[in-house]
Structures are given as C-alpha cells and as structure tokens.
Write a protein that holds these residues in place. Sequence first.
Motif, PDB file in Angstrom:
ATOM      1  N   UNK A 136       0.838  -1.202   0.000  1.00 34.68           N
ATOM      2  CA  UNK A 136       0.000   0.000   0.000  1.00 34.68           C
ATOM      3  C   UNK A 136       0.873   1.253   0.000  1.00 34.68           C
ATOM      4  N   UNK A 137       1.935   1.240   0.792  1.00 35.55           N
ATOM      5  CA  UNK A 137       2.855   2.386   0.837  1.00 35.55           C
ATOM      6  C   UNK A 137       3.530   2.588  -0.517  1.00 35.55           C
ATOM      7  N   UNK A 138       3.911   1.495  -1.170  1.00 37.18           N
ATOM      8  CA  UNK A 138       4.548   1.590  -2.493  1.00 37.18           C
ATOM      9  C   UNK A 138       3.565   2.147  -3.529  1.00 37.18           C
ATOM     10  N   UNK A 139       2.312   1.733  -3.435  1.00 35.58           N
ATOM     11  CA  UNK A 139       1.297   2.249  -4.366  1.00 35.58           C
ATOM     12  C   UNK A 139       1.061   3.736  -4.148  1.00 35.58           C
ATOM     13  N   UNK A 140       1.035   4.146  -2.885  1.00 37.32           N
ATOM     14  CA  UNK A 140       0.854   5.568  -2.597  1.00 37.32           C
ATOM     15  C   UNK A 140       2.013   6.371  -3.170  1.00 37.32           C
ATOM     16  N   UNK A 141       3.209   5.870  -2.992  1.00 44.62           N
ATOM     17  CA  UNK A 141       4.398   6.580  -3.485  1.00 44.62           C
ATOM     18  C   UNK A 141       4.412   6.653  -5.012  1.00 44.62           C
ATOM     19  N   UNK A 194       1.870  -5.683  -8.444  1.00 44.88           N
ATOM     20  CA  UNK A 194       3.301  -5.936  -8.323  1.00 44.88           C
ATOM     21  C   UNK A 194       3.686  -7.084  -9.242  1.00 44.88           C
ATOM     22  N   UNK A 195       4.920  -7.069  -9.698  1.00 49.54           N
ATOM     23  CA  UNK A 195       5.406  -8.224 -10.451  1.00 49.54           C
ATOM     24  C   UNK A 195       5.513  -9.391  -9.481  1.00 49.54           C
ATOM     25  N   UNK A 196       5.490 -10.597 -10.000  1.00 49.13           N
ATOM     26  CA  UNK A 196       5.582 -11.761  -9.114  1.00 49.13           C
ATOM     27  C   UNK A 196       6.904 -11.758  -8.351  1.00 49.13           C
ATOM     28  N   UNK A 197       7.977 -11.260  -8.968  1.00 50.22           N
ATOM     29  CA  UNK A 197       9.265 -11.203  -8.257  1.00 50.22           C
ATOM     30  C   UNK A 197       9.212 -10.218  -7.103  1.00 50.22           C
ATOM     31  N   UNK A 198       8.598  -9.078  -7.315  1.00 49.55           N
ATOM     32  CA  UNK A 198       8.481  -8.088  -6.248  1.00 49.55           C
ATOM     33  C   UNK A 198       7.655  -8.635  -5.097  1.00 49.55           C
ATOM     34  N   UNK A 199       6.527  -9.226  -5.401  1.00 51.88           N
ATOM     35  CA  UNK A 199       5.664  -9.765  -4.357  1.00 51.88           C
ATOM     36  C   UNK A 199       6.352 -10.907  -3.611  1.00 51.88           C
ATOM     37  N   UNK A 224       0.694 -17.447  -4.121  1.00 50.70           N
ATOM     38  CA  UNK A 224       0.297 -16.152  -3.570  1.00 50.70           C
ATOM     39  C   UNK A 224      -0.407 -15.334  -4.635  1.00 50.70           C
ATOM     40  N   UNK A 225      -1.181 -14.378  -4.189  1.00 49.34           N
ATOM     41  CA  UNK A 225      -1.898 -13.502  -5.098  1.00 49.34           C
ATOM     42  C   UNK A 225      -2.143 -12.155  -4.445  1.00 49.34           C
ATOM     43  N   UNK A 226      -2.596 -11.213  -5.250  1.00 54.12           N
ATOM     44  CA  UNK A 226      -2.797  -9.846  -4.771  1.00 54.12           C
ATOM     45  C   UNK A 226      -4.099  -9.308  -5.346  1.00 54.12           C
ATOM     46  N   UNK A 227      -4.866  -8.658  -4.496  1.00 50.84           N
ATOM     47  CA  UNK A 227      -6.081  -7.962  -4.918  1.00 50.84           C
ATOM     48  C   UNK A 227      -5.954  -6.510  -4.473  1.00 50.84           C
ATOM     49  N   UNK A 228      -6.272  -5.595  -5.367  1.00 50.20           N
ATOM     50  CA  UNK A 228      -6.159  -4.164  -5.068  1.00 50.20           C
ATOM     51  C   UNK A 228      -7.507  -3.472  -5.271  1.00 50.20           C
ATOM     52  N   UNK A 229      -7.721  -2.431  -4.516  1.00 57.68           N
ATOM     53  CA  UNK A 229      -8.915  -1.621  -4.691  1.00 57.68           C
ATOM     54  C   UNK A 229      -8.624  -0.189  -4.281  1.00 57.68           C
TER      55      UNK A 229
END
Length: 155
Positions: free
Chosen positions: A60-65, A72-77, A91-96
């Motif tokens: 979340x902090x990275x998205x704000x910045x 995120x790329x799979x490597x970053x995550x 693993x997976x990611x959901x954003x809103x």
Amino acid sequence: MRRGLSIIGLVILAVVLLPQAADAMTTRSLSSAINQGRRSLGAPLLRRDARLDAVARRRAAALEKALRLNHASSTTLRSYLRQAGYRTSRYGELLGADFIVAKTLVRGWTNSLQHRPILGDKRFKKMGIAVIKPTNRQAPYVEISVVILAGRSIL
C-alpha cells in the motif's frame, strides 16, 4: 420550538451519517467480506496472518508513493513475502481504491473475470490486509486497499 427542530435535525443527521460510518472500510470489515465472498465461491475461509498484513502495508505504501494502482510483479511480491519471513509458492494480490463499503469491493472482485479466480482459489489459506488513506496530496486516491492471499508458509 427551535429546540425541537434542532433535535429533529440531529436525529436526521445521525440517521444519514451513522450507516456510512458503520460501513467505513476497515481491515476487519474487508476480512469479513472476503470470507463471505470466498464462501459464496465454495472456497474455504482465510485466516489473517501478521506477516501478510505487513506485506500488504508495504505494498500500500509503495502504491501511494507511485501515485498509481498497479499490480506488483511476481518477483516483487515474492521478495516482499520472503522479507516478511513468509515462504510459499502460492500467492496472489487484490487491489482496490476508493471503495467505501468492503462488500462492494469484494462484489467487484467476485464479478471480475481476472479477480474471481484469485479470490476463490482454494489453495490459499491465509490473507493479509492493509487499508490506507494516502497522506500525499498528489495521490489520485482517497483510500487504497491491498489484500495479499497466500498458501501455507513452509516456515
């Protein structure tokens, strides 16, 4: 008479504002809505994990910045997960962004061809959640929600 009108005004204000305050997005309300959504998809309920919460807050902090909402790329995550001490191959990611009500956000994921398989993946066992209100005035969002879902940690 004025006192009666002001009391009626306060009651009307409370009736209008209290439901919105009760529905305000929190990590708890989002967690509950995610599990309701998973139940509707026939997937097992997820438990919160403090390490995954930390990963979600970092994302979340990275998205704000970055001033934009992107996955995120799979490597970053994977790197974020490892740094938090969580080792898994699933693993997976959901954003809103800017959803006021958790159920509305989860309904959107459930109805999305790209997000539904992530939300309903039966191999996920844990989740981490962050809901932030960006402090950067240039941020295009009032609120960012990040959900990290993961299989069991091997550590």
